[in-house]
Design a protein around this motif. Structure first.
Motif, PDB file in Angstrom:
ATOM      1  N   THR A  65       0.834  -1.206   0.000  1.00 47.80           N
ATOM      2  CA  THR A  65       0.000   0.000   0.000  1.00 47.80           C
ATOM      3  C   THR A  65       0.866   1.251   0.000  1.00 47.80           C
ATOM      4  OG1 THR A  65      -1.742  -1.170   1.199  1.00 47.80           O
ATOM      5  CG2 THR A  65      -1.810   1.226   1.247  1.00 47.80           C
ATOM      6  N   VAL A  69       0.814   4.132  -2.958  1.00 56.50           N
ATOM      7  CA  VAL A  69       0.477   5.523  -2.667  1.00 56.50           C
ATOM      8  C   VAL A  69       1.657   6.436  -2.969  1.00 56.50           C
ATOM      9  CG1 VAL A  69      -0.340   7.133  -0.908  1.00 56.50           C
ATOM     10  CG2 VAL A  69      -1.218   4.806  -0.944  1.00 56.50           C
ATOM     11  N   LEU A  73       1.265   9.658  -5.332  1.00 64.07           N
ATOM     12  CA  LEU A  73       1.620  10.994  -4.854  1.00 64.07           C
ATOM     13  C   LEU A  73       2.794  11.576  -5.639  1.00 64.07           C
ATOM     14  CD1 LEU A  73       1.314  10.678  -0.951  1.00 64.07           C
ATOM     15  CD2 LEU A  73      -0.397  11.438  -2.611  1.00 64.07           C
ATOM     16  N   ASP A  90      -5.863  12.006   6.028  1.00 61.25           N
ATOM     17  CA  ASP A  90      -5.897  10.681   5.421  1.00 61.25           C
ATOM     18  C   ASP A  90      -7.177   9.980   5.868  1.00 61.25           C
ATOM     19  OD1 ASP A  90      -5.120   8.422   4.019  1.00 61.25           O
ATOM     20  OD2 ASP A  90      -3.868   7.645   5.641  1.00 61.25           O
ATOM     21  N   ALA A  98      -0.443   5.968   3.921  1.00 62.25           N
ATOM     22  CA  ALA A  98      -0.469   7.175   3.084  1.00 62.25           C
ATOM     23  C   ALA A  98       0.278   8.332   3.723  1.00 62.25           C
ATOM     24  CB  ALA A  98      -1.909   7.582   2.776  1.00 62.25           C
ATOM     25  N   ALA A 101       3.803   7.717   3.129  1.00 60.39           N
ATOM     26  CA  ALA A 101       4.095   8.017   1.723  1.00 60.39           C
ATOM     27  C   ALA A 101       4.255   9.519   1.513  1.00 60.39           C
ATOM     28  CB  ALA A 101       2.986   7.466   0.824  1.00 60.39           C
ATOM     29  N   THR A 183      -6.159  12.308   1.246  1.00 60.75           N
ATOM     30  CA  THR A 183      -5.933  11.016   0.599  1.00 60.75           C
ATOM     31  C   THR A 183      -7.018  10.034   1.041  1.00 60.75           C
ATOM     32  OG1 THR A 183      -4.349  10.431   2.359  1.00 60.75           O
ATOM     33  CG2 THR A 183      -3.448  11.251   0.282  1.00 60.75           C
ATOM     34  N   SER A 185      -7.181   6.093   0.422  1.00 58.47           N
ATOM     35  CA  SER A 185      -6.470   4.983  -0.224  1.00 58.47           C
ATOM     36  C   SER A 185      -6.884   3.632   0.344  1.00 58.47           C
ATOM     37  CB  SER A 185      -4.949   5.164  -0.066  1.00 58.47           C
ATOM     38  OG  SER A 185      -4.567   5.172   1.289  1.00 58.47           O
ATOM     39  N   TYR A 186      -7.202   2.721  -0.565  1.00 60.77           N
ATOM     40  CA  TYR A 186      -7.514   1.330  -0.231  1.00 60.77           C
ATOM     41  C   TYR A 186      -8.624   1.222   0.814  1.00 60.77           C
ATOM     42  CZ  TYR A 186      -3.495  -0.335  -2.903  1.00 60.77           C
ATOM     43  OH  TYR A 186      -2.607  -0.645  -3.919  1.00 60.77           O
ATOM     44  N   VAL A 213      -6.717   6.187  -4.185  1.00 58.38           N
ATOM     45  CA  VAL A 213      -5.964   5.015  -4.642  1.00 58.38           C
ATOM     46  C   VAL A 213      -6.750   3.767  -4.273  1.00 58.38           C
ATOM     47  CG1 VAL A 213      -3.735   3.827  -4.646  1.00 58.38           C
ATOM     48  CG2 VAL A 213      -3.829   6.286  -4.147  1.00 58.38           C
ATOM     49  N   TYR A 286      -5.577   4.860  -9.599  1.00 52.04           N
ATOM     50  CA  TYR A 286      -5.617   6.078  -8.793  1.00 52.04           C
ATOM     51  C   TYR A 286      -6.099   7.259  -9.617  1.00 52.04           C
ATOM     52  CZ  TYR A 286      -1.421   8.136 -10.996  1.00 52.04           C
ATOM     53  OH  TYR A 286      -0.534   8.692 -11.887  1.00 52.04           O
TER      54      TYR A 286
END
Length: 360
Positions: A65, A69, A73, A90, A98, A101, A183, A185-186, A213, A286
């Motif tokens: 992950t 990310v 980014l 996040d 994230a 990241a 963000t 993400s997932y 993402v 993404y």
């Protein structure tokens, strides 16, 4: 003495976690998580239920992950090279891949590496799984990054109300978006269709820039595609990977837009995942979008959307271009320097290569 790279700090922190978890318990939790990621996700409760689940997830999924990310980014940062977020929310961040990241891509925030005494990036992680947040806080607490160590870890259901509350603690007056970067993400795959739309819409209201993402599967792509449409409808401009904000030219069910990030496997990672190779490729989809006037950025001219195919004296590039155009271009030896560039081109890269300010 300089600090180790961010990815090395994360690897060491994860290794320390798993050392304290019985192997059988970790294996059972990993097996359940694998079944979850390959099946239908329940949406009424968090997937990560206890400490064993969270440690297993962190060892099993967090490195991949994190790299996915980082790739998203980095692509966004390439399109807005003079921008660095001073605040980051996040959403559904769990153990914090994230925010790690973002620390790799932008450091601790604007001016943090300039020697000036400036505030570090204000970072908030919002998730409904308290065990994941507790472990994320533990991991971040041992980081060399000031923004990670100072991050807030907020427990709350992923609703528009909770997201707005987490964002408003940044103390930016309405109606301006209170956070520079959001963000997601997932996490959209864990939500109902209604909650997905509500979460993305709330992210668009809260952030000057939004990056979503998801796994690089057909279903993951469809979730990103839906999020992209919602962001555009909210007035944001797509910066990556798409070179435009018009409708996606792909036909759902026939093809999907995704990319790959190379993940180096530590001995711990190979042990938890039962693999032998020193690396794996994480497929992901993404979208990165910005609010005009809040972020200065320019979409790419075209994006390489498949792995380049090398032929004798030729390179075949599948490109997504401006104006809803998808097609293949052939670069041959007769193109000279461009041919050499094409042989080095990477899946997900910009085409044609963009020249730096000092290049002819």
């Amino acid at each position: 003495m300089s600090s180790p790279p961010v990815e090395e700090q994360l690897r060491v922190a994860l290794a320390g976690l798993v050392d304290g978890l019985p192997a059988r318990q970790a294996s059972t939790a990993v097996d359940r998580l694998i079944a979850h990621y390959r099946g239908t996700t329940p949406t009424h409760t968090p997937v990560l239920r206890d400490h064993a689940d969270v440690v297993a997830y962190a060892a099993y999924r967090m490195p991949a992950t994190f790299e996915a990310v980082v790739s998203a980014l980095t692509a966004f940062a390439d399109r807005a090279p003079h921008w660095s977020p001073a605040s980051h929310l996040d959403v559904g961040g769990g153990t914090g891949a994230a925010v790690w990241a973002a620390s790799l891509v932008w450091g601790d925030g604007p001016g943090a590496d300039s020697g000036e005494v400036l505030p570090v990036r204000r970072t908030t992680v919002l998730d409904w799984a308290q065990p994941a947040l507790a472990l994320g806080r533990e991991l971040a607490g041992g980081s060399a990054s000031a923004s990670l160590r100072a991050a807030r870890w907020e427990t709350g259901k992923l609703s528009a109300t909770a997201l707005a509350a987490a964002a408003r603690t940044e103390r930016t007056p309405a109606p301006a978006p209170p956070v520079e970067l959001v963000t997601v993400s997932y996490v959209l795959g864990e939500l109902t269709a209604e909650d997905r739309r509500e979460t993305v819409a709330a992210a668009a209201r809260a952030g000057r820039a939004v990056v979503v993402v998801e796994p690089g599967t057909p279903d993951g792509y469809l979730r990103v595609r839906e999020a992209r449409d919602l962001l555009v409808d909210a007035g944001l401009t797509v910066l990556a990977p798409c070179p435009h904000s018009a409708a996606c030219p792909l036909t759902p069910g026939e093809d999907w837009c995704h990319f790959a990030a190379r993940v180096s496997r530590s001995s711990l990672h190979r042990q938890v995942k039962g693999g032998s190779l020193p690396y794996e490729d994480e497929k992901f989809s993404y979208v990165a979008a910005m609010r005009p006037g809040a972020v200065n950025g320019t979409p790419a001219g075209a994006r390489i959307v498949r792995k380049p195919q090398l032929r004798k004296g030729q390179v075949l590039l599948d490109l997504c271009g401006a104006g809803e155009v998808m097609g293949r271009t052939t670069v041959s030896k007769r193109h000279g320097a461009l041919y050499r560039e094409a042989r080095e081109a990477a899946w997900g890269g910009v085409w044609p290569p963009e020249q730096g300010p000092d290049e002819p």
